[in-house]
Design a protein around this motif. Structure first.
Motif, PDB file in Angstrom:
ATOM      1  N   CYS A  72       9.289   7.517  10.924  1.00 18.90           N
ATOM      2  CA  CYS A  72       7.894   7.512  10.129  1.00 18.90           C
ATOM      3  C   CYS A  72       6.777   8.480  10.668  1.00 18.90           C
ATOM      4  O   CYS A  72       5.689   8.060  10.387  1.00 18.90           O
ATOM      5  N   SER A  73       6.932   9.650  11.128  1.00 19.43           N
ATOM      6  CA  SER A  73       5.890  10.415  11.701  1.00 19.43           C
ATOM      7  C   SER A  73       5.433  11.415  10.165  1.00 19.43           C
ATOM      8  O   SER A  73       6.410  11.437   9.193  1.00 19.43           O
ATOM      9  N   PRO A  74       4.064  11.779  10.142  1.00 18.03           N
ATOM     10  CA  PRO A  74       3.916  12.377   9.054  1.00 18.03           C
ATOM     11  C   PRO A  74       4.436  13.605   8.705  1.00 18.03           C
ATOM     12  O   PRO A  74       5.054  14.263   9.471  1.00 18.03           O
ATOM     13  N   ASP A  75       4.703  13.756   7.299  1.00 20.29           N
ATOM     14  CA  ASP A  75       5.356  15.095   7.104  1.00 20.29           C
ATOM     15  C   ASP A  75       4.112  16.186   7.412  1.00 20.29           C
ATOM     16  O   ASP A  75       3.177  16.172   7.208  1.00 20.29           O
ATOM     17  N   PRO A  76       4.861  17.304   8.088  1.00 20.26           N
ATOM     18  CA  PRO A  76       3.979  18.169   8.698  1.00 20.26           C
ATOM     19  C   PRO A  76       3.332  18.914   7.437  1.00 20.26           C
ATOM     20  O   PRO A  76       2.251  19.230   7.816  1.00 20.26           O
ATOM     21  N   ALA A  77       4.056  19.114   6.382  1.00 17.69           N
ATOM     22  CA  ALA A  77       2.915  19.922   5.267  1.00 17.69           C
ATOM     23  C   ALA A  77       1.959  19.177   4.810  1.00 17.69           C
ATOM     24  O   ALA A  77       0.960  19.523   4.602  1.00 17.69           O
ATOM     25  N   LEU A  78       2.172  17.737   4.593  1.00 19.11           N
ATOM     26  CA  LEU A  78       1.058  16.887   4.265  1.00 19.11           C
ATOM     27  C   LEU A  78       0.153  16.837   5.287  1.00 19.11           C
ATOM     28  O   LEU A  78      -1.255  16.803   4.916  1.00 19.11           O
ATOM     29  N   LEU A  79       0.522  16.916   6.480  1.00 11.95           N
ATOM     30  CA  LEU A  79      -0.411  16.804   7.546  1.00 11.95           C
ATOM     31  C   LEU A  79      -1.380  18.012   7.534  1.00 11.95           C
ATOM     32  O   LEU A  79      -2.439  18.241   7.920  1.00 11.95           O
ATOM     33  N   MET A 137       0.909  -1.167   0.002  1.00 13.02           N
ATOM     34  CA  MET A 137      -0.045   0.251  -0.189  1.00 13.02           C
ATOM     35  C   MET A 137       1.014   1.116  -0.137  1.00 13.02           C
ATOM     36  O   MET A 137       1.890   1.193   0.609  1.00 13.02           O
ATOM     37  N   GLU A 138       0.559   2.176  -0.717  1.00  9.04           N
ATOM     38  CA  GLU A 138       1.198   3.542  -0.797  1.00  9.04           C
ATOM     39  C   GLU A 138       1.368   4.292   0.457  1.00  9.04           C
ATOM     40  O   GLU A 138       0.444   4.441   1.051  1.00  9.04           O
ATOM     41  N   ASN A 139       2.292   4.669   0.945  1.00 12.86           N
ATOM     42  CA  ASN A 139       2.542   5.518   2.285  1.00 12.86           C
ATOM     43  C   ASN A 139       2.467   7.178   1.593  1.00 12.86           C
ATOM     44  O   ASN A 139       3.272   7.437   0.868  1.00 12.86           O
ATOM     45  N   LEU A 140       1.482   7.685   2.078  1.00 13.13           N
ATOM     46  CA  LEU A 140       1.170   8.950   1.714  1.00 13.13           C
ATOM     47  C   LEU A 140       1.597  10.146   2.625  1.00 13.13           C
ATOM     48  O   LEU A 140       1.578  11.229   2.337  1.00 13.13           O
ATOM     49  N   THR A 141       1.990   9.708   3.871  1.00  9.45           N
ATOM     50  CA  THR A 141       2.112  10.498   5.091  1.00  9.45           C
ATOM     51  C   THR A 141       3.552  10.910   5.380  1.00  9.45           C
ATOM     52  O   THR A 141       3.846  11.835   6.062  1.00  9.45           O
ATOM     53  N   SER A 142       4.362  10.060   4.701  1.00 13.15           N
ATOM     54  CA  SER A 142       5.852  10.407   5.055  1.00 13.15           C
ATOM     55  C   SER A 142       6.749   9.827   4.073  1.00 13.15           C
ATOM     56  O   SER A 142       6.417   9.020   3.049  1.00 13.15           O
ATOM     57  N   ALA A 143       8.089  10.027   4.109  1.00 13.87           N
ATOM     58  CA  ALA A 143       8.969   9.870   3.229  1.00 13.87           C
ATOM     59  C   ALA A 143      10.060   8.637   3.813  1.00 13.87           C
ATOM     60  O   ALA A 143      11.195   8.865   3.642  1.00 13.87           O
TER      61      ALA A 143
END
Length: 126
Positions: free
Chosen positions: A14-21, A1-7
């Motif tokens: 593995c915390s979410p990218d702040p800009a995406l969040l 499954m594609e991970n959309l929240t971090s790189a």
């Protein structure tokens, strides 16, 4: 499954990218609420008068519909047109930004048909 929240490469926290969040929170805020998605879905086929919109969404009060429509208008998802007629005629319709949700609505419907039906069958067998 594609991970959309971090790189995440596996070596990070593995915390979410702040800009995406932040983008996701903005979208959730604009769409959040008990009735907003139903209102937007009801307007997908074009402009609707207030009374017809209320009738199409079972259980919503006039006050709640008015409140939700105002919020959707402030967020740029719904436009309100008042016609100088007697009696006064007011129509609500989606903006171009809201029509951009059509692919997401199609995906939600697809998901509901796939997983909603399976869950319904499972709950009736239990």
């Amino acid at each position: 499954m594609e991970n959309l929240t971090s790189a995440c490469d596996g070596d990070c926290d593995c915390s979410p990218d702040p800009a995406l969040l932040a983008d996701f929170k903005r979208a959730i805020h604009a769409l959040g609420g008990k009735w907003k998605l139903e209102i937007l879905f009801a307007l997908m086929n074009g402009a609707v008068r207030f009374g017809a919109l209320r009738r199409s969404i079972g259980g919503i009060t006039q006050h709640m519909l008015t409140t939700q429509l105002r919020e959707l208008e402030q967020d740029g998802l719904v436009s309100r047109t008042v016609f100088a007629e007697k009696p006064l005629r007011v129509e609500y319709e989606l903006t171009d930004a809201a029509y951009g949700l059509l692919p997401a609505f199609k995906e939600i419907l697809s998901w509901s048909r796939l997983y909603g039906a399976a869950r319904l069958v499972a709950s009736h067998q239990a």
